[in-house]
Design an enzyme around this catalytic site. Structure first.
Site, PDB file in Angstrom:
ATOM      1  N   SER A 136     -32.423   0.250 -13.402  1.00 38.78           N
ATOM      2  CA  SER A 136     -33.231   0.380 -12.202  1.00 38.78           C
ATOM      3  C   SER A 136     -33.045  -0.901 -11.315  1.00 38.78           C
ATOM      4  CB  SER A 136     -34.879  -0.293 -12.857  1.00 38.78           C
ATOM      5  OG  SER A 136     -35.642  -0.391 -12.021  1.00 38.78           O
ATOM      6  N   TYR A 160     -34.829   1.693  -5.108  1.00 40.02           N
ATOM      7  CA  TYR A 160     -35.976   1.394  -4.329  1.00 40.02           C
ATOM      8  C   TYR A 160     -35.539   0.943  -2.982  1.00 40.02           C
ATOM      9  CZ  TYR A 160     -39.030   1.442  -8.428  1.00 40.02           C
ATOM     10  OH  TYR A 160     -39.766   1.757  -9.611  1.00 40.02           O
ATOM     11  N   HIS A 300     -44.199   8.695 -12.031  1.00 40.62           N
ATOM     12  CA  HIS A 300     -43.895   7.245 -12.049  1.00 40.62           C
ATOM     13  C   HIS A 300     -44.401   6.994 -13.360  1.00 40.62           C
ATOM     14  CE1 HIS A 300     -41.695   4.163  -9.695  1.00 40.62           C
ATOM     15  NE2 HIS A 300     -42.227   3.410 -10.881  1.00 40.62           N
ATOM     16  N   MET A 335     -42.796  12.400 -25.389  1.00 40.25           N
ATOM     17  CA  MET A 335     -42.587  11.280 -26.578  1.00 40.25           C
ATOM     18  C   MET A 335     -42.162  12.052 -27.646  1.00 40.25           C
ATOM     19  SD  MET A 335     -44.111   8.543 -25.796  1.00 40.25           S
ATOM     20  CE  MET A 335     -45.009   7.719 -27.040  1.00 40.25           C
ATOM     21  N   GLY A 354     -38.569   7.019 -20.703  1.00 39.21           N
ATOM     22  CA  GLY A 354     -38.782   5.554 -20.456  1.00 39.21           C
ATOM     23  C   GLY A 354     -39.518   4.666 -21.534  1.00 39.21           C
TER      24      GLY A 354
END
Length: 414
Positions: A136, A160, A300, A335, A354
């Site tokens: 990230s 970003y 997100h 999951m 994530g």
């Protein structure tokens, strides 16, 4: 009438094989974890509340996250029997290169706050299992250090767009020079979502100690030992920051980014480019016109707009409309390996994990991430076998039915 007698030791001995004790406590606790949710329980016990809640939490009432997870639970598999599934192939090509499993590690921010090994643990685990690792912009390990930790594997960089375009492109240039093969351009953060857990916990960078945080830390001394005896937490790609996460996002990220900017970014990047944060079919079609290599259906992780569309529900329609033009990937709410298989069956070429990754990291550092990948990979293989398929290519929408729990109300009088 039943005849009874006293058991003889020689008869009992074969039935009383005691397990050899092990004093590797981390290995013991990780071995007991059979699901990602088991890793989550371990992570919660070992991690201070503010750090755990940053991983666990979502925006506002956290409705989007709950719905995304429920969507995967609301599926029904349709297995085929009498198929030869002695050997199962769980890999294929993603963005022009092979992966051993149809999932990878999603980009996460503040990662070394969850566990001091941070992104290096994720990169090592990804390399070991032959899956991509995503770094990230908000990562806490330098681009070059991740490349060194995973020199022969696939590294993806998540971008970003900042108000300072030159600094944004400097990161892109560093990632390209370090050998990152894919750029994930995240487009769903014009402003920060209202992450209320972070506000209530006073979560900031650097962490601020209060009586509450000290009390919460008492039963978690090893986290604090690691945190206080390793390099200070900082953003590898940013200047030092003092404030909340939301304040940082609102200060840095550019709410004016549009499709022209996406075209400009594409011209700067030599590798594959994927747009992350698509939440409707119309935007998927417009992104296709830019000529990117793929999209990630994502809200997100429920951390931006609460009550946003459920990516898994969008998947079939988006694949139908644009799947022939580029790869469709998906995240949010995944999951288990069964969730991954369901997504692939509905047309996803790849999935990103994530929170599952961070639960493993918090539970045991690099060993915990390895355990997470092993668990999900085993679930993928077992689910495929029980469905009667021996390769990902054999999975089709006929294998999975989305059961309807939430459906739009019919409009009248229009």
């Amino acid at each position: 009438m039943t005849q009874r007698h006293l058991p003889k030791f020689r008869d009992l001995a074969p039935l009383m094989q005691f397990e050899k004790p092990s004093f590797d406590f981390k290995a013991n606790r990780l071995a007991k974890a059979q699901t990602v949710y088991d890793l989550r329980k371990i992570a919660k016990r070992r991690t201070p509340r503010a750090a755990f809640d940053y991983t666990e939490g979502a925006a506002e009432a956290e409705i989007s996250l709950g719905r995304a997870r429920q969507a995967f639970e609301d599926i029904e598999f349709t297995p085929s029997v009498l198929r030869n599934v002695e050997k199962v192939e769980t890999g294929w090509d993603v963005l022009g290169a092979p992966v051993s499993l149809p999932f990878g590690i999603a980009p996460t921010g503040f990662t070394r706050l969850m566990h001091t090994e941070g992104e290096i643990a994720g990169a090592h685990a990804a390399a070991r299992h032959g899956i991509p690792f995503s770094l990230s912009t908000m990562g806490t390990t330098a681009i070059e250090d991740v490349a060194a930790a995973n020199p022969n594997g696939r590294n993806w960089f998540q971008l970003y767009m900042w108000k300072d375009r030159d600094r944004s492109m400097a990161l892109v240039d560093r990632a390209a020079k370090a050998g990152f093969d894919t750029l994930l351009v995240t487009v769903d953060v014009p402003v920060a979502g209202a992450r209320l857990r972070d506000r209530r916990n006073g979560f900031s960078i650097p962490p601020k100690l209060t009586l509450g945080t000290v009390a919460n830390a008492i039963p978690r001394p090893w986290w604090w030992y690691d945190f206080l005896t390793t390099d200070a937490l900082s953003f590898a790609s940013l200047d030092k920051w003092s404030g909340t996460v939301g304040e940082l996002l609102d200060t840095m990220f550019d709410p004016t980014v549009d499709f022209d900017d996406l075209r400009w970014i594409k011209q700067q990047w030599p590798g594959k480019i994927v747009v992350k944060g698509i939440q409707n079919v119309a935007d998927a079609k417009r992104v296709a016109d830019v000529g990117v290599d793929g999209i990630i259906l994502s809200n997100h992780g429920g951390r931006q707009l609460d009550r946003a569309p459920i990516p898994f529900h969008l998947l079939p329609e988006v694949v139908k409309e644009v799947g022939s033009e580029y790869e469709v990937h998906i995240d949010t709410g995944i999951m288990s390996g069964a969730d991954v298989v369901a997504a692939v069956a509905h047309g996803a070429r790849f999935t990103l994990l994530g929170r599952a990754y961070l639960y493993g990291l918090m539970a045991g550092g690099e060993d915990g991430v390895n355990r997470m990948i092993d668990i999900v990979g085993e679930q993928v293989t077992r689910t495929m076998r029980l469905l009667g398929v021996s390769s990902l290519e054999e999975l089709t929408p006929a294998h999975v039915t989305q059961l309807v729990r939430l459906a739009p109300r019919a409009l009248t009088g229009i």
